[in-house]
Write a protein that holds these residues in place. Structure first.
Motif, PDB file in Angstrom:
ATOM      1  N   GLY A 142      -1.245  -0.137  -2.077  1.00 49.89           N
ATOM      2  CA  GLY A 142      -1.849  -1.450  -1.923  1.00 49.89           C
ATOM      3  C   GLY A 142      -0.982  -2.619  -2.338  1.00 49.89           C
ATOM      4  N   GLN A 143       0.249  -2.351  -2.775  1.00 51.17           N
ATOM      5  CA  GLN A 143       1.127  -3.435  -3.204  1.00 51.17           C
ATOM      6  C   GLN A 143       2.443  -3.387  -2.442  1.00 51.17           C
ATOM      7  OE1 GLN A 143       1.395  -2.789  -7.493  1.00 51.17           O
ATOM      8  NE2 GLN A 143      -0.171  -4.346  -7.839  1.00 51.17           N
ATOM      9  N   ARG A 144       3.102  -4.529  -2.381  1.00 51.86           N
ATOM     10  CA  ARG A 144       4.414  -4.595  -1.737  1.00 51.86           C
ATOM     11  C   ARG A 144       5.457  -4.062  -2.716  1.00 51.86           C
ATOM     12  NH1 ARG A 144       7.057  -9.772   1.312  1.00 51.86           N
ATOM     13  NH2 ARG A 144       5.157  -9.519   2.554  1.00 51.86           N
ATOM     14  N   ASN A 201      10.893  -4.398  -8.726  1.00 49.84           N
ATOM     15  CA  ASN A 201       9.457  -4.685  -8.790  1.00 49.84           C
ATOM     16  C   ASN A 201       9.059  -4.947 -10.240  1.00 49.84           C
ATOM     17  OD1 ASN A 201       8.617  -3.771  -5.832  1.00 49.84           O
ATOM     18  ND2 ASN A 201       9.987  -2.220  -6.655  1.00 49.84           N
ATOM     19  N   PRO A 202       9.522  -6.069 -10.795  1.00 58.26           N
ATOM     20  CA  PRO A 202       9.308  -6.328 -12.228  1.00 58.26           C
ATOM     21  C   PRO A 202       7.845  -6.479 -12.628  1.00 58.26           C
ATOM     22  CG  PRO A 202      10.169  -8.277 -11.124  1.00 58.26           C
ATOM     23  CD  PRO A 202      10.253  -7.159 -10.133  1.00 58.26           C
ATOM     24  N   GLY A 203       6.972  -6.694 -11.655  1.00 62.74           N
ATOM     25  CA  GLY A 203       5.570  -6.860 -11.986  1.00 62.74           C
ATOM     26  C   GLY A 203       4.822  -5.554 -12.218  1.00 62.74           C
ATOM     27  N   VAL A 204       5.467  -4.430 -11.944  1.00 63.26           N
ATOM     28  CA  VAL A 204       4.814  -3.138 -12.110  1.00 63.26           C
ATOM     29  C   VAL A 204       4.626  -2.841 -13.598  1.00 63.26           C
ATOM     30  CG1 VAL A 204       5.065  -0.644 -11.807  1.00 63.26           C
ATOM     31  CG2 VAL A 204       5.685  -2.199  -9.951  1.00 63.26           C
ATOM     32  N   GLY A 215      20.985  -3.027   1.355  1.00 66.98           N
ATOM     33  CA  GLY A 215      20.047  -4.121   1.528  1.00 66.98           C
ATOM     34  C   GLY A 215      18.765  -3.847   0.761  1.00 66.98           C
ATOM     35  N   VAL A 216      17.961  -4.881   0.580  1.00 66.47           N
ATOM     36  CA  VAL A 216      16.657  -4.742  -0.075  1.00 66.47           C
ATOM     37  C   VAL A 216      15.575  -4.855   0.990  1.00 66.47           C
ATOM     38  CG1 VAL A 216      15.052  -5.710  -1.757  1.00 66.47           C
ATOM     39  CG2 VAL A 216      17.500  -5.658  -2.262  1.00 66.47           C
ATOM     40  N   GLN A 217      14.699  -3.857   1.050  1.00 69.80           N
ATOM     41  CA  GLN A 217      13.601  -3.850   1.994  1.00 69.80           C
ATOM     42  C   GLN A 217      12.297  -3.593   1.231  1.00 69.80           C
ATOM     43  OE1 GLN A 217      14.596  -1.263   5.286  1.00 69.80           O
ATOM     44  NE2 GLN A 217      16.653  -2.111   5.471  1.00 69.80           N
TER      45      GLN A 217
END
Length: 199
Positions: free
Chosen positions: A167-169, A26-29, A159-161
């Motif tokens: 409120g965020q993916r 989650n690089p946007g965190v 796997g990646v889930q």
């Protein structure tokens, strides 16, 4: 424990590598400045099973406030009485699953893992040198079980889930085994070990 397993684990532990975190996928965190991180230790306890080496995991009590019902290593935060995170991991394993510390041969540690709950977790690889009777800590642990190291050491089983979080993916690793859904920090730490074992 076979000499081959010990050799593989020592080699994996000694390979260079970087720290991991719950935010790897989650690089946007954006993490808050000045956050205070608390040290913790978890025990990656490897024991001999009928079909080869196995890793001991726990299912956390569904009554817990934090991470209820999740799959986890024995472990927890470093207390004032713990000289280091290795001692914390051994103490927690004694309390959570009834594993006597004298039955654990510490192989070494893996790079730290930062969690969303502001802990820097040090995974401690330990060989369980003889059989013991697992005893789940009441109110903390619902179940103690084992997973073949061969399953956890295969990067193809990961796997990646994703799921919604605040409120965020949020994306995360998962490595299911039978009825057990192993995900989050536990799966990320195990995947790091799998990468090292497969080199």
């Amino acid at each position: 424990m076979t000499a081959d397993t010990l050799t593989r684990l020592r080699a994996a532990q000694n390979r260079p590598g970087s720290a991991s975190s719950d935010f790897d996928l989650n690089p946007g965190v954006v993490l808050p400045e000045g956050r205070k991180l608390r040290p913790a230790g978890v025990l990656v306890a490897v024991t001999e099973g009928p079909g080869g080496p196995e890793v001991i995991l726990t299912k956390r009590s569904s009554a817990l406030k934090h991470h209820p019902g999740q799959i986890a290593f024995p472990g927890g935060k470093q207390d004032e009485g713990d000289p280091d995170v290795v001692a914390a991991a051994l103490r927690e394993a004694r309390e959570e699953i009834g594993l006597p510390s004298e039955l654990v041969e510490v192989v070494g540690t893996l790079p730290i893992h930062e969690t969303v709950t502001a802990f820097t977790v040090t995974p401690v690889i330990g060989l369980v040198t003889q059989d013991f009777d697992p005893v789940p800590e009441p109110g903390e642990v619902d179940e103690i079980f084992r997973v073949p190291l061969s399953h956890l050491a295969d990067p193809a089983n990961y796997g990646v889930q994703w799921r919604r979080w605040r409120g965020q993916r949020r994306h995360y690793f998962a490595v299911p085994y039978g009825p057990y859904y192993i995900w989050g920090a536990t799966a990320r730490i195990l995947r790091g070990l799998a990468e090292r074992l497969s080199q």
